[in-house]
Design a protein around this motif. Structure first.
Motif, PDB file in Angstrom:
ATOM      1  N   GLN A 182       0.833  -1.205   0.000  1.00  0.00           N
ATOM      2  CA  GLN A 182       0.000   0.000   0.000  1.00  0.00           C
ATOM      3  C   GLN A 182       0.868   1.256   0.000  1.00  0.00           C
ATOM      4  O   GLN A 182       0.565   2.229  -0.698  1.00  0.00           O
ATOM      5  CB  GLN A 182      -0.921  -0.007   1.218  1.00  0.00           C
ATOM      6  N   HIS A 183       1.926   1.209   0.783  1.00  0.00           N
ATOM      7  CA  HIS A 183       2.791   2.386   0.874  1.00  0.00           C
ATOM      8  C   HIS A 183       3.455   2.679  -0.465  1.00  0.00           C
ATOM      9  O   HIS A 183       3.599   3.843  -0.866  1.00  0.00           O
ATOM     10  CB  HIS A 183       3.838   2.171   1.967  1.00  0.00           C
ATOM     11  N   GLN A 184       3.852   1.635  -1.192  1.00  0.00           N
ATOM     12  CA  GLN A 184       4.477   1.832  -2.505  1.00  0.00           C
ATOM     13  C   GLN A 184       3.514   2.456  -3.504  1.00  0.00           C
ATOM     14  O   GLN A 184       3.936   3.121  -4.454  1.00  0.00           O
ATOM     15  CB  GLN A 184       4.972   0.487  -3.047  1.00  0.00           C
ATOM     16  N   LEU A 185       2.214   2.248  -3.292  1.00  0.00           N
ATOM     17  CA  LEU A 185       1.216   2.779  -4.214  1.00  0.00           C
ATOM     18  C   LEU A 185       0.852   4.231  -3.895  1.00  0.00           C
ATOM     19  O   LEU A 185       0.093   4.851  -4.655  1.00  0.00           O
ATOM     20  CB  LEU A 185      -0.049   1.918  -4.177  1.00  0.00           C
ATOM     21  N   CYS A 186       1.315   4.732  -2.764  1.00  0.00           N
ATOM     22  CA  CYS A 186       1.012   6.119  -2.430  1.00  0.00           C
ATOM     23  C   CYS A 186       1.615   7.056  -3.480  1.00  0.00           C
ATOM     24  O   CYS A 186       2.743   6.852  -3.946  1.00  0.00           O
ATOM     25  CB  CYS A 186       1.593   6.486  -1.057  1.00  0.00           C
ATOM     26  N   LYS A 187       0.863   8.093  -3.840  1.00  0.00           N
ATOM     27  CA  LYS A 187       1.379   9.055  -4.821  1.00  0.00           C
ATOM     28  C   LYS A 187       2.538   9.875  -4.239  1.00  0.00           C
ATOM     29  O   LYS A 187       3.432  10.298  -4.979  1.00  0.00           O
ATOM     30  CB  LYS A 187       0.246   9.976  -5.261  1.00  0.00           C
ATOM     31  N   ASN A 188       2.493  10.120  -2.953  1.00  0.00           N
ATOM     32  CA  ASN A 188       3.553  10.899  -2.307  1.00  0.00           C
ATOM     33  C   ASN A 188       4.053  10.138  -1.085  1.00  0.00           C
ATOM     34  O   ASN A 188       3.794  10.515   0.064  1.00  0.00           O
ATOM     35  CB  ASN A 188       3.045  12.283  -1.889  1.00  0.00           C
ATOM     36  N   PRO A 189       4.745   8.979  -1.323  1.00  0.00           N
ATOM     37  CA  PRO A 189       5.154   8.148  -0.174  1.00  0.00           C
ATOM     38  C   PRO A 189       6.154   8.884   0.723  1.00  0.00           C
ATOM     39  O   PRO A 189       7.104   9.504   0.247  1.00  0.00           O
ATOM     40  CB  PRO A 189       5.802   6.940  -0.851  1.00  0.00           C
ATOM     41  N   ARG A 190       5.899   8.809   2.025  1.00  0.00           N
ATOM     42  CA  ARG A 190       6.791   9.425   2.994  1.00  0.00           C
ATOM     43  C   ARG A 190       7.746   8.389   3.543  1.00  0.00           C
ATOM     44  O   ARG A 190       7.378   7.225   3.700  1.00  0.00           O
ATOM     45  CB  ARG A 190       5.989  10.032   4.142  1.00  0.00           C
ATOM     46  N   PRO A 191       8.942   8.776   3.866  1.00  0.00           N
ATOM     47  CA  PRO A 191       9.855   7.821   4.512  1.00  0.00           C
ATOM     48  C   PRO A 191       9.378   7.511   5.931  1.00  0.00           C
ATOM     49  O   PRO A 191       8.814   8.375   6.606  1.00  0.00           O
ATOM     50  CB  PRO A 191      11.192   8.561   4.513  1.00  0.00           C
ATOM     51  N   ASN A 192       9.588   6.254   6.357  1.00  0.00           N
ATOM     52  CA  ASN A 192       9.205   5.811   7.707  1.00  0.00           C
ATOM     53  C   ASN A 192       7.787   6.222   8.068  1.00  0.00           C
ATOM     54  O   ASN A 192       7.556   6.980   9.023  1.00  0.00           O
ATOM     55  CB  ASN A 192      10.191   6.379   8.746  1.00  0.00           C
ATOM     56  N   PRO A 193       6.796   5.752   7.302  1.00  0.00           N
ATOM     57  CA  PRO A 193       5.419   6.166   7.569  1.00  0.00           C
ATOM     58  C   PRO A 193       4.947   5.652   8.924  1.00  0.00           C
ATOM     59  O   PRO A 193       5.374   4.601   9.390  1.00  0.00           O
ATOM     60  CB  PRO A 193       4.627   5.518   6.434  1.00  0.00           C
ATOM     61  N   ASP A 194       4.082   6.389   9.532  1.00  0.00           N
ATOM     62  CA  ASP A 194       3.515   6.011  10.826  1.00  0.00           C
ATOM     63  C   ASP A 194       2.155   5.368  10.589  1.00  0.00           C
ATOM     64  O   ASP A 194       1.153   6.050  10.374  1.00  0.00           O
ATOM     65  CB  ASP A 194       3.377   7.260  11.698  1.00  0.00           C
ATOM     66  N   ILE A 195       2.119   4.044  10.610  1.00  0.00           N
ATOM     67  CA  ILE A 195       0.874   3.312  10.350  1.00  0.00           C
ATOM     68  C   ILE A 195       0.219   2.995  11.687  1.00  0.00           C
ATOM     69  O   ILE A 195       0.744   2.230  12.503  1.00  0.00           O
ATOM     70  CB  ILE A 195       1.159   2.026   9.557  1.00  0.00           C
ATOM     71  N   LYS A 196      -0.951   3.572  11.914  1.00  0.00           N
ATOM     72  CA  LYS A 196      -1.602   3.472  13.213  1.00  0.00           C
ATOM     73  C   LYS A 196      -2.814   2.549  13.215  1.00  0.00           C
ATOM     74  O   LYS A 196      -3.350   2.260  14.283  1.00  0.00           O
ATOM     75  CB  LYS A 196      -2.015   4.864  13.685  1.00  0.00           C
ATOM     76  N   THR A 197      -3.253   2.125  12.061  1.00  0.00           N
ATOM     77  CA  THR A 197      -4.476   1.296  12.034  1.00  0.00           C
ATOM     78  C   THR A 197      -4.442   0.347  10.857  1.00  0.00           C
ATOM     79  O   THR A 197      -3.824   0.622   9.823  1.00  0.00           O
ATOM     80  CB  THR A 197      -5.732   2.184  11.957  1.00  0.00           C
ATOM     81  N   LEU A 198      -5.112  -0.791  11.042  1.00  0.00           N
ATOM     82  CA  LEU A 198      -5.316  -1.739   9.952  1.00  0.00           C
ATOM     83  C   LEU A 198      -6.753  -1.692   9.428  1.00  0.00           C
ATOM     84  O   LEU A 198      -7.099  -2.407   8.495  1.00  0.00           O
ATOM     85  CB  LEU A 198      -5.021  -3.179  10.434  1.00  0.00           C
TER      86      LEU A 198
END
Length: 1088
Positions: A182-198
């Motif tokens: 999912q992160h790779q598909l982000c248009k503006n991927p941020r480094p070290n994303p903070d994923i808080k929920t599934l």
């Protein structure tokens, strides 16, 4: 449950175990029934937690499932009982005896009495059998050894004792992989994303703080599910953004060019290119109609499946930007009801109930039929000839999955759920109620060849269709395992698996518009889904009227979409869909409140809809919701007949009562059929048959030399093989396919003679033209009955063949054996004597139920699945010698060596009537003379065979309608049988004479003298013991002789049939119409 859902449960079990949720782990093991934790079971037994032991077991088996389960529960409850006695807790022991052990009393009353008597002993070890009982701990250990053996042997625990080999924390790994994706598909991927929920898909915020659209929403329309886990697999919730599709699916899968707000349903807004749905109608195509028949009896989904909670009735799909205008929508008066096939032009007797039919797409008079017992047939409607008949048989049992093999052992009965041609008529597919799809290649005439066999689904295969994705012919199937699968029609390789339905998938409807290929599917929860060939999941999740069994079909030009469905309450609907809106456009009126069965429908001529309901065929004009007309096909239709138009709409096939098929025709259709009236369907076949004139094929080495000598002397009517066996032929039967003969010799060994397909025998069927070969598997083993402690002179051999020719049940005075006909291996043995089995008959609707006649005069109704005698019928005074079921009347007719006939109701097994045979005056039959019974094709009358007579009885009144008695100087009758069409009776006599009678009046039509098939110097003791009729060729039969020989008989082709009926004579004193007796001099009947 699908295989992926099953694997998800294992992943959850691993996660719960790693997180130390111990009680929850075992609760899920028990509730899912996927994994039996033997270690946990052992611990609970050692600790004496008997309630938990039984509760855990209940997730996998019940007391009365089979004999292994019964033994498991008995051992546990017996141990609990003995421990209470050992503690001198009499009250507890009595409670266990009454509540837990009494259930076993009905199976072994003596054992229960013995257990009860232990209460009277001061120490139960005084009982001799329990004298070695030690302390509680050692007793539990010893019992566990026995329990483990029983569990490992129990088929219900198969594949449930081994946990899959998984890497640690596999579920966490999958979730992490998904989040990374999912992160790779982000248009503006941020480094070290903070994923808080599934709970929602991950997305990184855009630079201005706005959220990028979810990658799941970038696909074509994907409706949300109403709760539950999202599906696993490539079409799960975390999907990559697909490439833009040039022309999305019409309406249901198209999306507006600019829509500022989501649809009312909350479904995702698609980003596909704008489209004009009307433009998709430029290339119409005639798709296969997909009116699937009743769901498989192999599945109980229909009875148990309820509609999932939480699904709204008011889900709306996005509105398309332009309405669809249908081609040909404005009809003129050129159409009338005269364009409908109304005249009954043909009536065929199929032999079993038609379940699915399909006309050839090019040869308009060729009709395929599949039936409720797995038969498939090809009829040439014009010439009234059945070109091809094949009973269900697994082509390569060894290549099949273990679930399928186990399923066929438990219940060999199989039905055809769908039979259908591919678009050019070079192939046809058959979907069966058990796992299997078979594809045949058609080469014209009666040349039908095996092409592919696919073990397609777990459970029933409910529908089958052909499609052309990527210009490649494919087979689309759906089944009870809730999946749709796509297979390469050339190789059988699986190309796609579509998962997402939450109930068994009932039907599929492949179609295309422009360059978009798609498949509609319907499931038993009433859901309609649509799929592209891309493994990206369903594009549609919609409710069909009726919410149960629904089929979909396009009009012939592919421009209009219809569905027909029946609810569980019997309410039926035919509707037309507005594809641009995914909504019902019109609902047709005219159905009764409660349909008796699932209504079938079809379309024709881009103008008419037809459905079988209320014992008639109902017709609608596509543009008018009111019923146009009904047709009763001259009566005799079932409540919900199955129907099928040919491509031109000039012929309509409809299923009728008594296993019949009626073909209705228009004026053009009648003209088409008349072209066949005076010509053969295949001149080359007729020519090839005219050059050979064999009539008798002796299958024995003894006959080979005589046959060769006869041939050299100019007798071209005898062929021979070089097969020899030892012992008398006690029992004889053709396989249901008609390609082999199975014999049981007096030495308890079975022999199988097969005819091979070759230049002389292109059909591969049994024939007198070509000798067969004695077939054995490569292992060289023989099918040999148990004869331990059996006196060969007193035993009565018997056997019964399953409908699909896969198994034979047999006995020769000892235990009953079940053999695999492919491998000759003994699958199981049961019911050791005494009493010994003397006759076997499968129940016509349930191959798990067997009627077993015994030498103690009883009949035992035995359920193979649960290894249990359901009923014991008493009414005869001597051994049982004949059994026959009528599925039409729901009765069992029995006959015995006491010359008595009894009729039993096959629902409650009560005796309805009984009658003794009318033994002719002056005749003294042997003390144990056999009486045989066999039902006529009409299932109402039956043939009775006794050494003193042949007779035809009517079942409901048990009244003798016809009787034929040989003259006093004639030899006794040794055996007799009806031809496959019930028009003839073949009878053999102890002087080796064979007579052929008309079944309607028992008048003699032909006599075959012994010199026609036995050498002149043969012993007078050589004679036929048994006679068998070919299952499809009414003029072919076989004799089994006392010298181990088998002879196959057919009439000379110059005559084509066995004699002609002679003038009426009175050959018996019974006062009934009868035929001349054997031995009359001066007969003008042909001698052979």
């Amino acid at each position: 449950m699908s295989s992926l859902s099953r694997e998800l449960v294992f992943l959850i079990l691993q996660f719960l175990d790693e997180e130390k949720f111990k009680e929850t782990v075992h609760k899920l093991e028990q509730e899912s029934g996927f994994f039996f934790n033997m270690k946990y079971f052992e611990d609970e037994v050692h600790n004496g937690n008997w309630d938990e032991v039984e509760r855990y077991l209940s997730g996998f088996t019940k007391v009365d499932d089979n004999r292994y389960s019964m033994k498991i529960f008995f051992e546990i409850r017996k141990q609990k009982y003995l421990e209470a006695l050992d503690k001198h807790d009499r009250a507890k022991a009595v409670e266990i005896l009454v509540k837990d052990l009494k259930v076993f009393a009905s199976f072994n009353e003596e054992l229960f009495k013995e257990i009860t008597q232990l209460l009277t002993l001061e120490n139960f070890r005084e009982n001799e059998q329990l004298s070695k009982y030690g302390d509680t701990k050692s007793a539990r250990t010893i019992m566990l050894v026995e329990l483990k053996k029983l569990i490992e042997a129990n088929p219900l625990f198969r594949d449930k004792l081994q946990f899959p080999n998984l890497k640690n924390s596999r579920l966490r790994t999958l979730i992490n992989q998904s989040l990374n994706w999912q992160h790779q598909l982000c248009k503006n991927p941020r480094p070290n994303p903070d994923i808080k929920t599934l709970f929602v898909d991950h997305t990184c915020g855009q630079p201005n703080g706005a959220l990028a659209p979810s990658p799941a929403n970038s696909s074509l329309l994907s409706m949300p599910k109403a709760g539950g886990f999202p599906p696993l697999g490539a079409h799960g919730p975390f999907q990559p953004a697909p490439a833009p599709v040039p022309t999305p699916l019409a309406g249901w899968m198209s999306n507006p060019a600019t829509v500022p707000h989501p649809a009312v349903s909350g479904g995702a807004i698609g980003l596909g290119a704008p489209t004009n749905p009307a433009a998709m109608l430029k290339h119409p195509r005639t798709p296969p109609s997909n009116h699937v028949d009743y769901p498989s009896g192999d599945s109980d989904h229909v009875a148990k499946r309820t509609r999932p909670l939480g699904i709204s009735d008011e889900v709306n799909l996005p509105v398309s930007i332009s309405p669809v205008t249908y081609m040909g929508q404005s009809h003129n008066s050129a159409f009338s009801t005269d364009d409908l096939p109304k005249t009954v032009a043909r009536t065929f007797s199929q032999g079993s109930s038609p379940m699915s039919m399909d006309f050839h797409p090019r040869q308009q008079t060729l009709l395929l039929v599949g039936t409720n017992v797995g038969d498939i047939a090809l009829w040439e409607v014009g010439s009234r000839e059945r070109l091809f008949l094949r009973n269900f048989k697994v082509w390569d049992l060894g290549a099949c999955s273990m679930p399928l093999q186990a399923s066929l052992v438990k219940d060999p009965s199989v039905a055809v759920n769908r039979i259908i041609w591919n678009p050019d008529g070079s192939l046809f597919g058959v979907a069966y109620s058990r796992h299997i799809v078979q594809i045949y290649a058609y080469h014209g005439g009666d040349d039908v060849r095996q092409h592919l066999e696919i073990d397609a689904h777990v459970g029933g295969v409910n529908d089958l269709a052909f499609s052309h994705p990527n210009k490649q012919l494919c087979v689309v199937t759906c089944g009870d395992d809730k999946t749709i699968k796509v297979w390469d029609a050339a190789t059988g390789a699986k190309q796609y698996t579509f998962e997402g339905h939450e109930a068994p998938v009932y039907s599929v409807c492949p179609h295309y518009k422009e360059n978009i290929q798609f498949i509609f599917s319907t499931a038993l929860d009433g859901k309609i889904k649509a799929w592209l060939y891309d493994n990206l999941g369903s594009r549609v999740d919609y409710d069909a009227p009726g919410h149960w069994c629904t089929t979909m079909a396009y009009s012939a030009d592919g421009s209009r979409l219809f569905s027909c469905g029946t609810s569980k309450d019997g309410e039926s609907y035919i509707v037309e869909w507005n594809e641009s809106e995914g909504a019902v456009k019109r609902t047709y009126l005219g159905f009764r409140k409660r349909s008796a069965g699932v209504v079938q429908f079809d379309t024709t001529k881009n103008r008419f809809l037809a459905a079988g309901d209320e014992f008639v065929i109902k017709i609608w004009d596509m543009d008018n919701v009111n019923l146009l007309t009904t047709m009763d096909a001259e009566g005799g239709l079932p409540a919900s007949p199955r129907i099928r138009f040919n491509k031109e709409g000039t012929l309509l096939a409809v299923s009728a009562n008594d296993n019949a098929i009626k073909v209705l025709a228009t004026t053009d259709g009648l003209r088409l059929l008349r072209t066949f009236e005076n010509r053969s369907f295949d001149a080359s076949r007729a020519a090839s048959e005219a050059v050979s004139k064999p009539s008798i094929n002796p299958i024995s080495a003894a006959a080979a030399a005589a046959a060769a000598a006869a041939t050299s002397a100019g007798h071209a009517d005898i062929g021979a093989s070089v097969v020899s066996i030892s012992g008398m032929i006690s029992r004889l039967i053709y396989t249901n396919t008609g390609t082999a003969i199975l014999g049981l010799a007096s030495n308890a060994v079975h022999f199988l003679w097969k005819w091979q397909r070759n230049e002389r025998n292109s059909s591969g069927k049994a024939t007198a033209n070509v000798p067969p070969t004695l077939w054995q598997p490569s292992s060289g083993i023989l099918m040999t009955n148990d004869i331990a402690d059996v006196n060969p002179e007193e035993c009565v051999p018997c056997f019964a063949l399953s409908k699909n020719d896969s198994y034979v049940m047999s006995a020769s005075g000892g235990k009953i054996s079940l053999f695999n006909m492919m491998t000759f291996k003994t699958m199981t043995t049961f019911m050791p004597p005494p009493p010994a089995a003397t006759f076997l008959a499968f129940h016509p609707q349930d191959n798990n139920i067997i009627a077993i006649g015994m030498d103690d005069s009883t009949i035992q109704i035995y359920n193979v699945r649960v290894d249990e005698v359901k009923s014991k019928l008493k009414g005869h005074s001597k051994r049982i010698t004949g059994l026959a079921f009528s599925h039409a009347l729901n009765v069992l007719v029995s006959s015995g060596a006491d010359a008595q006939i009894c009729v039993w109701n096959s629902d409650g097994w009560e005796k309805q009537k009984s009658r003794f045979l009318q033994i002719p005056a002056g005749r003294n039959p042997a003390a144990l003379s056999d009486t045989r019974v066999q039902f006529h094709q009409d299932q109402i009358h039956f043939l009775v065979v006794h050494e003193t007579q042949l007779a035809i009885y009517e079942t409901t009144k048990l009244e003798c309608l016809k009787q034929w008695v040989p003259r006093e100087s004639s030899a006794p009758i040794s055996h007799a049988t009806l031809s496959c069409d019930s028009q003839l009776v073949y009878a053999s006599f102890l002087d080796a004479t064979v007579c052929i009678f008309g079944a309607a009046n028992l008048r003699l039509r032909c006599r075959i003298n012994p010199t026609a098939y036995l050498p002149a110097n043969v012993s007078a003791s050589i004679h036929p013991l048994v006679i068998a009729a070919h299952p499809q060729e009414p003029n072919q039969f076989a004799l089994g002789l006392t010298d181990g020989g088998v002879h196959v008989f057919e009439p000379l082709e110059s005559e084509g049939k066995w004699g002609v009926p002679p003038p009426v004579e009175n050959g018996s004193g019974s006062g009934m119409p009868s035929a001349p007796a054997v031995g009359t001099s001066g007969s003008d009947q042909p001698q052979r």
